[in-house]
Design an enzyme around this catalytic site. Sequence first.
Site, mmCIF file in Angstrom:
data_model
loop_
_atom_site.group_PDB
_atom_site.id
_atom_site.type_symbol
_atom_site.label_atom_id
_atom_site.label_comp_id
_atom_site.label_asym_id
_atom_site.label_seq_id
_atom_site.Cartn_x
_atom_site.Cartn_y
_atom_site.Cartn_z
ATOM 1 N N SER A 169 0.836 -1.199 0.000
ATOM 2 C CA SER A 169 0.000 0.000 0.000
ATOM 3 C C SER A 169 0.875 1.256 0.000
ATOM 4 O O SER A 169 1.647 1.471 -0.919
ATOM 5 C CB SER A 169 -0.950 -0.044 1.202
ATOM 6 O OG SER A 169 -1.912 0.970 1.139
ATOM 7 N N ASP A 424 -9.661 -3.099 -5.695
ATOM 8 C CA ASP A 424 -9.029 -2.386 -4.587
ATOM 9 C C ASP A 424 -9.796 -1.097 -4.282
ATOM 10 O O ASP A 424 -9.938 -0.236 -5.142
ATOM 11 C CB ASP A 424 -7.575 -2.058 -4.947
ATOM 12 C CG ASP A 424 -6.719 -1.731 -3.742
ATOM 13 O OD1 ASP A 424 -7.244 -1.103 -2.798
ATOM 14 O OD2 ASP A 424 -5.532 -2.091 -3.742
ATOM 15 N N HIS A 452 -7.250 -5.481 -1.108
ATOM 16 C CA HIS A 452 -6.085 -4.746 -0.645
ATOM 17 C C HIS A 452 -5.282 -5.498 0.422
ATOM 18 O O HIS A 452 -4.084 -5.296 0.557
ATOM 19 C CB HIS A 452 -6.537 -3.388 -0.105
ATOM 20 C CG HIS A 452 -5.445 -2.391 0.044
ATOM 21 N ND1 HIS A 452 -4.789 -1.832 -1.026
ATOM 22 C CD2 HIS A 452 -4.880 -1.841 1.149
ATOM 23 C CE1 HIS A 452 -3.876 -0.975 -0.597
ATOM 24 N NE2 HIS A 452 -3.903 -0.970 0.725
#
Length: 475
Positions: A169, A424, A452
């Site tokens: 991320s 996502d 995610h």
Amino acid sequence: MTQMATPKYDAQALETYSLKGGIKVVERFFDLPLDYSKPEGETIRVFARSMIPKDKSKTPEEEDKLPILLYLQGGPGHEVPLADIHGYAAEIHARGYQTLWLDPRGTGLSTHISPESLPARLKTDQDVADYLKLFRADSIVKDCEAVRSILLGHKPNPEDRKWTILGQSFGGFCAITYLSFHSEGLKEVFTTGGLAPLVFHPDPVYAATVHRVIKRNKIYYEKYPQDVKRVRDIMSYLEANEVKVTNGGRLSPNRWQHLGMDFGMHSTFSPSSISFELIFFADGIDRVHQLVFRASKDLELFGKLTYKTIQLVELSQSFDGSPIFSILHEPIYCQGQASRWSASRTLNSFPQFSWSLVKDIADSPVFFTGEMIFPNMFSDYANLRPLKGAAEILAQYDGWGPLFDLEQLKNNEVKVSSVSYFDDMYVDFDLAQDTAAKIKNTEQYVTNQLVHSGLRANPKDVMGKLFELSKREYD
């Protein structure tokens, strides 16, 4: 190329122990410049944890030869807990790496940012804002380079002085900054849900992700249709009553909507939760439903929310404990432009997120918000209140420096292998594809079977695909 300061390394602070499963752990602290443009000035302490597989390194010489994979955490503003040796760490160690888990500056043991921990010299909101400007990805990457030079700078072979990084991320956002300005330190880059939008302010990000949040809300209410009324009842109750959480913050209707940040996660991991009663046994949508269901039953039976329900809501939201996430969330996209509360401005065009507009429309669902930061959070969350003035200054600040270099990325020679998630909710897939097209030498594994949290939900699949991509073998 930026001239790096000479950092200090407190070898006396090393602490070493072993974990069951054959992992040696070394806790490391580094005294590094707060501001790399003033290398002889104020310092901060940065923490990183080495995990070394004993079966790959039976002697100190073998240990020194193990290549390092640096893990960069999601966020911004989140520390790295002690890794599960049976999760993706095990997949990495099995391939002959030792791992280094960095608490990014301002988090965890790396000079953690919180109102009570700020330096005493910061007297005004402007002082605090100026201090916090130094905690974005550009500074994190410079910390990484300083640590790399300490741990690997003694090696005679220049290739052995490089390391591999894995960015989850926001950690992937840092990886792109790393590729842009310090690629000389990188052997290889892996990212998971981390192909950052190459934008100069966050408006395009929220213009895209708001539609993914809307989609998740629709899925939620289709799965739990009775929650339409339950959520409306809860919102009405919170609007009519001053409900306090255990640390003195306010459980407002807006704060209840923040539970939707969990909508984009599958089981085993929640980005904002430390409630063990909720994390491990349900996906994000289901976790939110359990809180809604519990709160609605409280109102039916007692006419108010119980302490336990309020506690569970509070534990599911980490904004108080990770202030950087709220303060710098929009600035992680800014270069030469101000964010001006981008998420709040974006949602003004979507009435389904506004309780004041929805409450008078019978049977209309009110939508939960996603990974978004709002000015009212600095009133509702007790530990964010002292930072409200600084947050407003940063929201209007347009002097942010560069976080990526398009020309450098276009000519990138470092191998980049990425996992991208079609659904996502946090890193928009279309924007991620635009980024992948702009970074030379990038290969992807794209899936709609994970979201995610895929790295934690299915580490064998995700890490396996990354290492397979890394081979660059083609039919």
